[in-house]
Design an enzyme around this catalytic site. Structure first.
Site, mmCIF file in Angstrom:
data_model
loop_
_atom_site.group_PDB
_atom_site.id
_atom_site.type_symbol
_atom_site.label_atom_id
_atom_site.label_comp_id
_atom_site.label_asym_id
_atom_site.label_seq_id
_atom_site.Cartn_x
_atom_site.Cartn_y
_atom_site.Cartn_z
ATOM 1 N N SER A 127 164.540 34.891 138.564
ATOM 2 C CA SER A 127 163.449 34.835 139.531
ATOM 3 C C SER A 127 162.320 35.807 139.158
ATOM 4 C CB SER A 127 163.984 35.200 140.914
ATOM 5 O OG SER A 127 162.952 35.157 141.858
ATOM 6 N N CYS A 177 164.103 43.537 146.573
ATOM 7 C CA CYS A 177 162.818 43.787 145.926
ATOM 8 C C CYS A 177 162.357 45.209 146.246
ATOM 9 C CB CYS A 177 161.764 42.799 146.394
ATOM 10 S SG CYS A 177 160.152 43.132 145.665
ATOM 11 N N LYS A 213 171.363 38.315 145.678
ATOM 12 C CA LYS A 213 170.949 39.091 144.507
ATOM 13 C C LYS A 213 170.904 40.571 144.879
ATOM 14 C CE LYS A 213 167.411 39.364 140.896
ATOM 15 N NZ LYS A 213 166.249 38.683 140.291
#
Lengths: 307, 267
Positions: free
Chosen positions: A22, A132, A167
């Site tokens: 990604s 993130c 993730k």
């Protein structure tokens, strides 16, 4: 001899274990001039959010020794446009597409996932970006706390029967604990790792080289962290692990598989060479032939650890 | 604009020499990229290091195209360009291109090309193309001193050099010369590529006097193909909407590197 490169995650079978990560392959079609994407094991899309996002101010990237720091800030077209523009394209893309989803609350993630579910598109599953490092709100909240990770996974699990991958961030004390929480919440598989915190400063100007000061470090320099994380996670849980971090060659893939990964994602290397993952797939076939490995699954977790 | 195909190609270095202090010109074969008919302003993304110590390619504007050969002109200022300066004839060079858009319309204007330092490639090539096409134009090139110049100061031939130390051409930055030329010619249109202070000065000047101007923007790039979203520049028409994509920030690699000066802001 014929080599069987296929692997399974949840109920989904992939033609080979080499995916693109990604944020490093756009929405999957940008590199069509340079690479036949149908050869890839899967494409994991850029993170999709509830609303479109401009992302962070420049500078957003800087090269570091054997790596790079990025702070893109989840720039993306938003779920509505993604369904309108990209989902139809995936009907004929020739490989599995996994939609990566990011958000700032459980409701954000659910909103995106539910919209994608009702779109009926050709997406085989979801990778949930809980890690993130480059957005202000909700910064790493989910990925550093087992309870939040469990609750988020549970909420998403109840909304889809498709492949659900969490993730994980390496920026935690015990990645095995977070992995276990995601599995308790119902994750089918885990991806590891997202980027590490990183910073670089220009001595001449005394300014950090990216606008958010600290960003996410990726590339070959983080590979050993990725391999260690996969090793720890595969000892802690029983679901498949997807290894990510600094892969540039077939040797790196083998390392990840031996450490316990069932599949891998090529990331930063795509920026240099959009066709690198497909070349690694070819090399993987050759490696298996030369080493009498009939099926790639025979390598998974076969590291001969010291006692 | 014609959409050109991106080509990944291994070229062969034919020549790599220092043409002025710290400024190199490298020529290499690149048949397939040349077949795409690149135009001034377009760039290559060059892998300088076979190892992964420097994982990212370096974006470099094209300085010339000759049959099946391409040239770049580059200033050595970091690790990547240092490695590039050590390439020998016969070396294989890993190229991606042609990338980005190119300089636009000159009809009905007097083109004034302004370049310096890292931004010489597209200006030198555009100068050559305009010469070939018989388009009357001016070129102004700035540097710190005479050592960094490889052209000759020749106002009669419309070539103006400037130096910070006055060692050749006009003393000072490019701006006084540019202003003077703009006063003298009909319908000036500026085309500029150079170091950030030069670009900022040109940008300020054209916005003040409302001259048409195309800027070739320099940006740190991760991929140069739109994958990484790393090379953004802020648009002037920034609406600051709460939820948008690609309205506030433009991707220099695929939207640029050439922008109308009015389109962008320098932060």
């Amino acid at each position: 001899m014929t080599v069987d490169l296929s692997v399974s995650l949840g109920d989904v079978s992939f033609k080979n274990p080499v995916f693109v990560a990604s944020g490093t392959f756009g929405y999957g079609t940008e590199s069509n001039d340079l690479v036949d994407v149908s050869q890839l094991g899967a494409i994991v899309t850029k993170s999709i959010t509830k609303h479109p996002r401009e992302g962070n101010p420049p500078p957003r990237i800087v090269e570091t020794p054997s790596g790079m720091i990025n702070s893109i800030g989840l720039a993306n077209i938003g779920v509505d446009k993604y369904i309108e523009k990209m989902i139809p394209v995936y009907e004929k893309i020739g490989t599995h597409v996994i939609t990566n989803i990011a958000g700032f609350s459980i409701d954000d993630y659910l909103h995106v996932l539910e919209k994608l579910e009702s779109s009926g598109g050709n997406v085989c599953g979801y990778e949930i970006n809980v890690s993130c490092p480059n957005v202000d709100t909700g910064r790493m909240e989910f990925s550093v706390d087992p309870k939040s990770t469990r609750e988020l996974t549970k909420a998403l699990r109840s909304a889809t029967k498709k492949l659900l991958i969490l993730k994980l961030s390496p920026n935690v004390t015990d990645i095995g604990e977070i992995a276990a929480a995601a599995v308790e919440g119902g994750a089918d598989a885990l991806s590891a790792i997202n980027t590490l915190f990183g910073m670089s400063i220009d001595p001449a100007t005394r300014r950090p080289n990216i606008n958010t000061n600290i960003g996410g470090l990726s590339g070959p320099s983080i590979r050993p962290v990725g391999i260690a994380s996969v090793y720890k996670i595969s000892k802690a849980v029983d679901v498949p692990v997807i290894g990510i971090g600094g892969i540039t060659s077939v040797k790196d893939v083998i390392e990840y598989l031996l450490a316990g990964a069932s599949a891998v994602q090529v990331g930063t290397a795509n920026f240099r060479d959009a066709a690198i993952a497909t070349r690694i797939i070819n090399d993987l076939g050759t490696y298996c032939e030369e080493n009498d490995i009939a099926t790639i699954c025979d390598l998974i977790g076969k590291v001969e650890s010291y006692d | 604009m014609i959409v050109k195909k991106m080509i990944a190609e291994k070229g062969t270095v034919l020549n790599n020499e220092e043409i002025a202090h710290g400024i190199y010109q490298m020529t290499f074969s690149a048949e397939r990229i040349c077949n795409e008919e690149p135009f001034p302003g377009q760039f290559l993304n060059i892998c300088v290091d076979d190892s992964w110590e420097h994982p990212l390619r370096r974006p470099m504007s094209i300085a010339d195209v000759n049959d099946n050969q391409l040239s770049i002109i580059y200033k050595v200022f970091g690790e990547g360009t240092k490695i590039l300066s050590e390439y020998k004839n016969g070396y294989s060079i890993d190229l991606l291109g042609p990338l980005g858009n190119s300089f636009g319309e000159t009809e009905g204007t007097t083109p004034i090309l302004i370049g310096g330092g890292v931004g010489l490639s597209p200006i030198i090539w555009f100068h050559k193309v305009l010469q070939t096409n018989g388009v009357e134009h001016k070129i102004v090139v700035g540097a710190q001193s005479v050592n960094e110049h490889f052209l000759s100061h020749d106002p009669e031939e419309n070539i103006y050099l400037t130096t910070d130390d006055g060692s050749v051409g006009e003393h000072g930055t490019v701006m006084p010369t540019v202003k003077k030329i703009c006063d003298e010619v009909e319908n000036p249109k500026l085309f500029s590529c150079g170091p950030e202070p030069m670009m900022k000065a040109v940008h300020l000047f054209v916005n003040k006097f409302d001259f048409p101007c195309e800027l070739s923007v320099e940006s740190y790039m991760g991929c140069a193909t739109g994958l990484c979203q790393g090379c953004v520049i802020e648009r002037a028409s920034n609406s600051l909407k709460e939820h948008s994509y690609h309205e506030r920030y433009s991707l220099v690699c695929t939207d640029g590197p050439i922008y109308q000066a009015k389109e962008i802001v320098f932060s």
